[in-house]
Write a protein that holds these residues in place. Structure first.
Motif, short mmCIF file in Angstrom:
data_model
loop_
_atom_site.label_atom_id
_atom_site.label_comp_id
_atom_site.label_asym_id
_atom_site.label_seq_id
_atom_site.Cartn_x
_atom_site.Cartn_y
_atom_site.Cartn_z
N THR A 94 -0.39 4.77 -1.94
CA THR A 94 -1.81 4.60 -1.60
C THR A 94 -2.48 5.93 -1.29
OG1 THR A 94 -1.41 2.38 -0.72
CG2 THR A 94 -3.41 3.50 0.01
N LYS A 95 -1.77 6.75 -0.54
CA LYS A 95 -2.35 8.04 -0.14
C LYS A 95 -2.18 9.14 -1.18
CE LYS A 95 -1.93 6.99 4.78
NZ LYS A 95 -1.39 7.42 6.10
N LYS A 96 -1.04 9.12 -1.88
CA LYS A 96 -0.78 10.13 -2.92
C LYS A 96 -0.95 9.41 -4.26
CE LYS A 96 0.39 13.08 0.25
NZ LYS A 96 -0.38 14.30 0.52
N LYS A 97 -2.10 9.39 -4.72
CA LYS A 97 -2.46 8.53 -5.83
C LYS A 97 -1.87 8.90 -7.19
CE LYS A 97 -6.78 7.43 -3.51
NZ LYS A 97 -6.32 6.12 -3.05
N THR A 98 -1.54 10.13 -7.40
CA THR A 98 -1.02 10.53 -8.71
C THR A 98 0.48 10.82 -8.67
OG1 THR A 98 -1.34 12.91 -8.34
CG2 THR A 98 -3.23 11.61 -9.18
N PRO A 99 1.19 10.69 -9.82
CA PRO A 99 2.63 10.98 -9.89
C PRO A 99 2.91 12.41 -9.42
CG PRO A 99 1.95 9.81 -11.84
CD PRO A 99 0.70 10.18 -11.11
N GLU A 100 2.03 13.31 -9.72
CA GLU A 100 2.23 14.69 -9.34
C GLU A 100 2.20 14.85 -7.81
OE1 GLU A 100 0.04 13.61 -11.55
OE2 GLU A 100 0.95 14.36 -13.41
N ALA A 101 1.26 14.19 -7.18
CA ALA A 101 1.13 14.29 -5.72
C ALA A 101 2.33 13.63 -5.04
CB ALA A 101 -0.16 13.62 -5.27
N ILE A 102 2.81 12.51 -5.58
CA ILE A 102 3.97 11.80 -5.01
C ILE A 102 5.21 12.67 -5.16
CG2 ILE A 102 5.53 9.82 -5.33
CD1 ILE A 102 3.07 8.18 -6.15
N SER A 103 5.36 13.32 -6.31
CA SER A 103 6.51 14.19 -6.56
C SER A 103 6.50 15.37 -5.60
CB SER A 103 6.45 14.71 -8.00
OG SER A 103 7.51 15.59 -8.27
N GLN A 104 5.36 15.88 -5.32
CA GLN A 104 5.25 17.00 -4.39
C GLN A 104 5.68 16.56 -2.98
OE1 GLN A 104 1.26 18.55 -4.59
NE2 GLN A 104 1.54 19.43 -6.63
N LEU A 105 5.28 15.33 -2.59
CA LEU A 105 5.66 14.81 -1.27
C LEU A 105 7.19 14.64 -1.18
CD1 LEU A 105 4.93 13.64 1.50
CD2 LEU A 105 4.83 11.39 0.40
N PHE A 106 7.81 14.05 -2.25
CA PHE A 106 9.26 13.83 -2.26
C PHE A 106 10.00 15.17 -2.16
CE2 PHE A 106 10.25 9.39 -4.12
CZ PHE A 106 9.23 8.82 -3.37
#
Length: 312
Positions: free
Chosen positions: A275-287
């Protein structure tokens, strides 16, 4: 650092012999012998006694056996008839009944008539259940039965394994398949959670972390759970996914030592991330950031600066 905190950061900042025969000298009869000092020995049957007809003896013996076994009247009647048969006929009678009983046993459905999953289908089911739960793209581990449906859908695409269109259209059979998939997924989740639990170690009185495993060992231990059924390799992306599961467990155990509903918490956290990291790129950065935080706290016991470089 907890994921909840990271979500608020910027995008760039898981034998007895019986040989006691009586003396049989022609000059001595049994009645003249004195066995007063001997152990009691059963008298030799008199050869002058008139025997009863063999058929009557067998019938009485059959009645005795029937009483001991408490046979029902109809069964006892058939048993007495069997006792009067010649040995040859008895053998034939027995063979017939044994074969008949064997056929009857094999014709009885097992598990109350429940559908039996074939070995081939079962093996593929086992493999894909594990592959699904360690997938890098899992959105929910338990919510919406996403993984259960995903596994069944995959098996349906390969009817040669056993999940044919006929089986798919039989609700009772599909219930058995869904039940097996759900049970195996639950078991895998239990094993993975235990590995995560054992990996965090303990904090001593001085606040030092003891017996903890680094994320590399934990990731390999999880992959080893499926070694006999799947061929999976370690990757930095998988380690990052494990780091997320690890981080959520650490945060969960601080709030609830019993870690009840851990997988529900995982699902909720992943949902929050999407919900907060809307794009695959943003989610990957968080992981990646979670993996680095896990590394800083639990370490990676290796001399290689990048233990995943051959897997990229």
């Amino acid at each position: 650092m907890h994921i909840s905190n990271l979500l608020n950061d910027s995008p760039d900042s898981l034998t007895v012999s019986n040989s006691s025969s009586l003396p049989t000298s022609p000059q001595t009869t049994h009645s003249e012998l004195d066995f007063s000092d001997e152990l009691p020995i059963a008298p030799t049957p008199s050869y002058h006694t008139r025997k009863r007809p063999l058929e009557e003896d067998l019938t009485q013996f059959a009645e005795s056996v029937a009483r001991k076994l408490r046979m029902k009247p109809l069964v006892e009647k058939e048993f007495k008839k069997f006792a009067k048969l010649s040995p040859e006929r008895q053998i034939i009678w027995l063979a017939g009944h044994v074969l008949g009983a064997s056929e009857a046993i094999h014709s009885v459905p097992t598990d109350n008539g429940q559908y039996q999953i074939s070995t081939t289908l079962g093996n593929h089911l086992e493999c894909y259940v594990f592959a699904a739960i360690v997938s890098l793209t899992v959105s929910y581990y338990i919510k919406k039965n996403e993984l259960v449906n995903q596994v069944v859908e995959y098996l349906t695409k390969h009817p040669s394994w056993g999940l044919t269109p006929e089986v798919k259209n039989d609700k009772a059979k599909m219930d058995v398949i869904y039940s097996r998939v759900h049970a195996r997924l639950t078991n895998c989740q239990y094993e993975i959670k235990n590995l995560i639990k054992d990996s965090i170690g303990e904090v001593d009185e001085e606040g030092d972390l003891l017996g903890a495993q680094d994320i590399l060992k934990l990731s390999k231990a999880i992959i080893n759970l499926g070694n006999r059924i799947c061929d999976l390799k370690l990757s930095i992306q998988f380690a990052a996914r494990v780091a997320v599961l690890h981080s959520i467990y650490v945060e969960k155990v601080e709030q609830d030592p019993q870690t009840k509903d851990y997988w529900k918490t995982v699902d909720q956290q992943l949902e929050d991330i999407r919900t907060k990291k809307k794009t695959p790129e943003a989610i990957s950065q968080l992981f990646t950031k979670v993996l680095k935080c896990d590394h800083n706290k639990f370490g990676i016991e290796t001399v290689d600066a990048n233990p995943f470089k051959d897997e990229e």
